[in-house]
Design an enzyme around this catalytic site. Sequence first.
Site, short mmCIF file in Angstrom:
data_model
loop_
_atom_site.label_atom_id
_atom_site.label_comp_id
_atom_site.label_asym_id
_atom_site.label_seq_id
_atom_site.Cartn_x
_atom_site.Cartn_y
_atom_site.Cartn_z
N ARG A 1 -3.70 -9.18 -20.24
CA ARG A 1 -4.59 -8.83 -21.37
C ARG A 1 -3.93 -7.87 -22.35
O ARG A 1 -4.45 -7.63 -23.43
CB ARG A 1 -5.93 -8.31 -20.87
CG ARG A 1 -5.87 -7.04 -20.11
CD ARG A 1 -7.19 -6.78 -19.39
NE ARG A 1 -8.30 -6.47 -20.28
CZ ARG A 1 -8.43 -5.34 -20.98
NH1 ARG A 1 -7.51 -4.41 -20.90
NH2 ARG A 1 -9.48 -5.15 -21.76
N ASP B 1 -11.41 0.58 -24.21
CA ASP B 1 -11.59 0.46 -22.76
C ASP B 1 -11.30 1.78 -22.07
O ASP B 1 -10.51 2.59 -22.54
CB ASP B 1 -10.61 -0.56 -22.18
CG ASP B 1 -11.06 -1.99 -22.40
OD1 ASP B 1 -12.24 -2.18 -22.75
OD2 ASP B 1 -10.23 -2.90 -22.22
N GLU C 1 3.15 -6.57 8.49
CA GLU C 1 3.48 -5.15 8.30
C GLU C 1 4.39 -4.92 7.10
O GLU C 1 4.78 -3.79 6.82
CB GLU C 1 4.12 -4.57 9.57
CG GLU C 1 3.20 -4.58 10.78
CD GLU C 1 1.88 -3.85 10.53
OE1 GLU C 1 1.92 -2.68 10.12
OE2 GLU C 1 0.82 -4.48 10.74
N PRO D 1 0.82 -1.21 0.00
CA PRO D 1 0.00 0.00 0.00
C PRO D 1 0.85 1.27 0.00
O PRO D 1 0.35 2.35 -0.30
CB PRO D 1 -0.84 -0.12 1.28
CG PRO D 1 -0.20 -1.19 2.09
CD PRO D 1 0.58 -2.05 1.18
CL1 6GU Z 1 -0.36 -3.90 -3.54
N1 6GU Z 1 -0.78 -4.67 -1.05
C1 6GU Z 1 -1.42 -4.57 0.12
N2 6GU Z 1 -1.10 -5.41 1.10
N3 6GU Z 1 -2.33 -3.67 0.38
C2 6GU Z 1 -2.63 -2.84 -0.62
C3 6GU Z 1 -2.02 -2.88 -1.86
C4 6GU Z 1 -1.09 -3.83 -2.05
N4 6GU Z 1 -2.52 -1.92 -2.64
C5 6GU Z 1 -3.42 -1.30 -1.90
N5 6GU Z 1 -3.48 -1.84 -0.68
#
Ligand code: 6GU
Length: 249
Positions: free
Chosen positions: A170, A185, A128, A101
Amino acid sequence: MGTEPPDPVGLEMRIDVVSIFVDYLAPLNLSLVGRAQRSGLLDVQLHDLRGHATDRHRTVDDSPYGGGPGMVMRPDVWGEALDSVLAQASESPPVLVVPTPSGEPFTAAVAEELAGSGWLVFACGRYEGIDARVMTHYRDRCEVREISIGDVVLAGGEAAVLVMVEAIARLLPGVLGNPASAADDSFAPGRAGGPLEGPVYTRPPVWRGLSVPPVLMSGDHGEVSRWRAQESADRSRAMRPDLVPPDVP
Ligand code: 6GU
């Protein structure tokens, strides 16, 4: 009858995924990505991170230096796992993708860049995250991309890998039955009208009292194009004002 092997095609991409939940990645054998594998365009190999743990309990994590909640994935276990994948070397090193994230946003442009690499290795973190020295070390040996699929927190990288692999696969030559279906798209490069696709309709012409917009049945391709561009622009303004350039008077 219907049992002939598929036409031989060239391998477009190899993908390795390292995870402690390889079963989570079973959907890569379904639908478009599964078909791409069976047709020989794509080779996906899954690797259980725990196979590279060295203690009796196959530990992959430990508490964070500096304190704080949760657990951090150990660099030594990740190093063994990634070394064994990288040892299956081709002419050029892979791009190592680390879903997190705290990474750069995953966009159509990033998917296209990754689709241009012949070899991707995904390292799925849980807890974590992965000890930061793993990313530092492998930056000396290959390109490393830390990537987030959106401003939301998942429990681990596996679901993000499903998203990224489908978006990338894709774009590979030969994977889509009809390449034209990618061209209009949402987020396809150079799309006219607006960035988002408008509404679509099929038979029956009236369903529960709701009619298909008559312009779509008019046979006037110019009118249909103009209507679709307008719907696309209206939807983009409503759903994603951040993507619409401001009106210049
Ligand atoms: Cl790529 N991994 C995780 N664990 N949480 C996320 C993410 C990725 N992208 C958004 N939240």
